[in-house]
Scaffold this active site. Structure first.
Site, short mmCIF file in Angstrom:
data_model
loop_
_atom_site.label_atom_id
_atom_site.label_comp_id
_atom_site.label_asym_id
_atom_site.label_seq_id
_atom_site.Cartn_x
_atom_site.Cartn_y
_atom_site.Cartn_z
N CYS A 144 0.81 -1.22 0.00
CA CYS A 144 0.00 0.00 0.00
C CYS A 144 0.84 1.27 0.00
O CYS A 144 0.35 2.34 -0.36
CB CYS A 144 -0.93 0.00 1.21
SG CYS A 144 -2.21 -1.28 1.15
N ALA A 145 2.09 1.19 0.41
CA ALA A 145 2.96 2.36 0.43
C ALA A 145 3.57 2.66 -0.94
O ALA A 145 4.24 3.69 -1.11
CB ALA A 145 4.08 2.18 1.46
#
Length: 363
Positions: A144-145
């Site tokens: 997700c980063a």
């Protein structure tokens, strides 16, 4: 400073309303009815109306091997990536003249939901008229980063090459990781939250000759920061087995927002001599309602500060790395006035935090 000129998306064709996904899980999830009824409200509280996926809903009723899942990833990655690239380079909302692939100097490709060697960016260079001299920087495992981290790496590359132009491509097919026979609660939560999507972001160096094609004032990348928490490798990620990727999704994530992320944010603000009140909205990756609500709570902020994040969560779910770029696209389409500042932020495996400071200003 580098400027974000345009954002495009590739949206998978299978649209699955949240209620339909809920009924599917009621039918196939390997728990007894009493346990299921206790868990199913997660779908109702996720603040999601619809998600898009690269496979039809009946695909989830069957078991699939890692090889089958990865083959589907490879088959679908190219057309949806091309769609996102063309949407970005031809986007008349952001550009007064189209950009050609030949004018791109570097492609950063971030993905964590499939495996490809050569990576998808190499396939893309063969499919579209990119130069053979295009620099390729594939990134894997950021989860997700990957959207926020990819922007930071693009900014760093353009600070070293200020007359160049970079594409950041984020591609995630989270649906391919759903495990029909996995009884763990994290797998269940993932079924209520994750969707598929592709984003393509055009970032220009501050001496790029293409900057005269910007239709409006664009967000400049002013400052970036990365932080990784030691001893937290089991918070988020994949457990890769013969049956495919099994999600690792710890219930401690909202609490880590209130501790680890908040500490990172405070250090970032102190270094840049800003306060949270300097930012009328946050461009935050919507990891889920609990994550956004934790951010609201510790910042003592109203939900309106995260309006773009909630909109994307509602319409697409959590698509992992592209999601924060979908949020940024919404913010850019609202045409913030010159001088507007925002923080773009995301959390990912590691356990890691990425923060990017943006400011809308003339190039």
């Amino acid at each position: 400073m580098p400027v974000i000129a345009s954002v495009g998306v590739g949206i998978p064709r299978y649209r699955i309303p949240q209620e339909e996904a809920k009924e599917l899980i009621r039918e196939i999830f390997p728990r007894d009815s009493e346990q299921l009824e206790r868990l199913l409200p997660v779908f109702d509280h996720a603040f999601i109306k619809e998600r898009q996926m690269v496979v039809p809903i009946d695909w989830f009723k069957e078991a699939h091997t890692l090889a089958e899942r990865n083959q589907k990833y490879l088959e679908e990655a190219i057309p949806y990536t091309i769609e996102a690239v063309e949407d970005c380079l031809h986007n008349s909302k952001f550009l007064n003249e189209q950009v050609s692939p030949r004018e791109i100097d570097c492609i950063i490709f971030a993905s964590s939901t499939g495996i490809a060697t050569p990576s998808i960016d190499a396939h893309l260079i063969n499919e579209l008229p990119f130069s053979e001299y295009t620099t390729r920087i594939p990134l894997w495992g950021l989860g997700c980063a990957g959207g926020a981290s990819g922007l930071a790496r693009a900014s760093e590359w353009l600070l070293a090459h200020p007359d160049k132009n970079t594409l950041l491509i984020n591609l995630e097919f989270c649906s391919l990781a759903f495990q029909k026979h996995d009884r763990r609660k994290s797998n269940f939560i993932g079924s209520a939250l994750f969707g598929d999507g592709v984003s393509c972001t055009l970032i220009m160096g501050d001496q790029s000759p293409l900057q005269d094609r910007l239709k409006h004032t664009g967000p400049h990348i002013m400052k970036t920061s990365s932080r990784t928490k030691k001893g937290a490798l089991d918070v988020m990620g994949w457990d890769i087995q013969n049956s495919g990727f099994h999600v690792i999704f710890a219930k401690s994530i909202p609490r880590l927002v209130e501790t680890f992320w908040y500490e990172h944010l405070q250090d970032f603000l102190q270094e840049s001599q800003h306060q949270t009140t300097d930012f009328p909205f946050l461009t935050a990756h919507p990891g889920g309602t609990k994550v956004l609500q934790a951010m609201e709570r510790i910042l003592e902020a109203k939900k309106e500060k995260f309006r773009y994040s909630y909109k994307i969560l509602e319409e697409h779910g959590n698509m992992s790395s592209p999601t924060v770029l979908y949020v940024l696209k919404e913010a850019m389409e609202s045409s913030p006035p010159t001088g507007t500042k925002s923080l773009l932020t995301a959390l990912g495996p590691g356990f890691s935090s990425e923060i990017v400071m943006l400011e809308w200003k003339k190039s």
